[in-house]
Design a protein around this motif. Structure first.
Motif, PDB file in Angstrom:
ATOM      1  N   MET A   1      39.154  69.710  26.088  1.00  0.00           N
ATOM      2  CA  MET A   1      38.140  68.854  25.504  1.00  0.00           C
ATOM      3  C   MET A   1      38.727  68.146  24.290  1.00  0.00           C
ATOM      4  N   ALA A   2      38.595  66.841  24.237  1.00  0.00           N
ATOM      5  CA  ALA A   2      39.161  66.063  23.132  1.00  0.00           C
ATOM      6  C   ALA A   2      38.319  66.231  21.877  1.00  0.00           C
ATOM      7  N   MET A   3      39.013  66.345  20.766  1.00  0.00           N
ATOM      8  CA  MET A   3      38.321  66.480  19.495  1.00  0.00           C
ATOM      9  C   MET A   3      37.886  65.110  19.005  1.00  0.00           C
ATOM     10  N   GLN A   4      36.707  65.047  18.402  1.00  0.00           N
ATOM     11  CA  GLN A   4      36.221  63.815  17.811  1.00  0.00           C
ATOM     12  C   GLN A   4      36.940  63.588  16.489  1.00  0.00           C
ATOM     13  N   PRO A   5      37.348  62.359  16.218  1.00  0.00           N
ATOM     14  CA  PRO A   5      38.001  62.091  14.935  1.00  0.00           C
ATOM     15  C   PRO A   5      37.012  62.304  13.784  1.00  0.00           C
ATOM     16  N   THR A   6      37.520  62.862  12.719  1.00  0.00           N
ATOM     17  CA  THR A   6      36.674  63.083  11.553  1.00  0.00           C
ATOM     18  C   THR A   6      36.441  61.757  10.847  1.00  0.00           C
ATOM     19  N   GLU A   7      35.506  61.776   9.922  1.00  0.00           N
ATOM     20  CA  GLU A   7      35.207  60.549   9.179  1.00  0.00           C
ATOM     21  C   GLU A   7      36.430  60.091   8.390  1.00  0.00           C
ATOM     22  N   SER A   8      37.170  61.036   7.816  1.00  0.00           N
ATOM     23  CA  SER A   8      38.362  60.649   7.055  1.00  0.00           C
ATOM     24  C   SER A   8      39.433  60.065   7.974  1.00  0.00           C
ATOM     25  N   ASP A   9      39.527  60.566   9.208  1.00  0.00           N
ATOM     26  CA  ASP A   9      40.459  59.984  10.182  1.00  0.00           C
ATOM     27  C   ASP A   9      40.047  58.557  10.541  1.00  0.00           C
ATOM     28  N   GLN A  10      38.747  58.354  10.699  1.00  0.00           N
ATOM     29  CA  GLN A  10      38.252  57.022  11.020  1.00  0.00           C
ATOM     30  C   GLN A  10      38.513  56.049   9.869  1.00  0.00           C
ATOM     31  N   VAL A  11      38.309  56.518   8.646  1.00  0.00           N
ATOM     32  CA  VAL A  11      38.566  55.671   7.483  1.00  0.00           C
ATOM     33  C   VAL A  11      40.054  55.334   7.410  1.00  0.00           C
ATOM     34  N   LYS A  12      40.907  56.326   7.665  1.00  0.00           N
ATOM     35  CA  LYS A  12      42.355  56.102   7.641  1.00  0.00           C
ATOM     36  C   LYS A  12      42.756  55.083   8.706  1.00  0.00           C
ATOM     37  N   GLN A  13      42.221  55.228   9.920  1.00  0.00           N
ATOM     38  CA  GLN A  13      42.534  54.293  10.999  1.00  0.00           C
ATOM     39  C   GLN A  13      42.062  52.886  10.655  1.00  0.00           C
TER      40      GLN A  13
END
Length: 88
Positions: A1-13
């Protein structure tokens, strides 16, 4: 099962995306816009800008394809090696 990106990962991306967008925009602008004596965008400048962006997008697509091919080859090599080691 794929992990959902965290909010900090989304901000970084998103920050990485904006950085890339800004670099491409600046590079194409510096390469294509030469005349600041008018407010109008000249046909040559517009065509140059579009060509610059298309070239960047095609390059990015090619790199992505090669990166995927490389990972597929690496995974196949690892699977073959694991099969040889596991089959002994």
């Amino acid at each position: 099962m794929a992990m959902q990106p965290t909010e900090s990962d989304q901000v970084k991306q998103f920050k990485e995306f904006l950085g890339t967008y800004n670099r491409v925009t600046e590079n194409c602008f510096m390469d294509c816009v030469k005349d600041f004596t008018t407010r109008e965008v000249k046909t040559e400048e517009s065509a140059c800008s579009e060509s610059c962006l298309q070239k960047y997008l095609k390059m990015t697509q090619r790199i992505s394809m090669r990166f995927q091919e490389y990972h597929i080859q690496q995974n196949e090599a690892l699977a073959a090696k694991a099969g040889l080691l596991g089959g002994s």
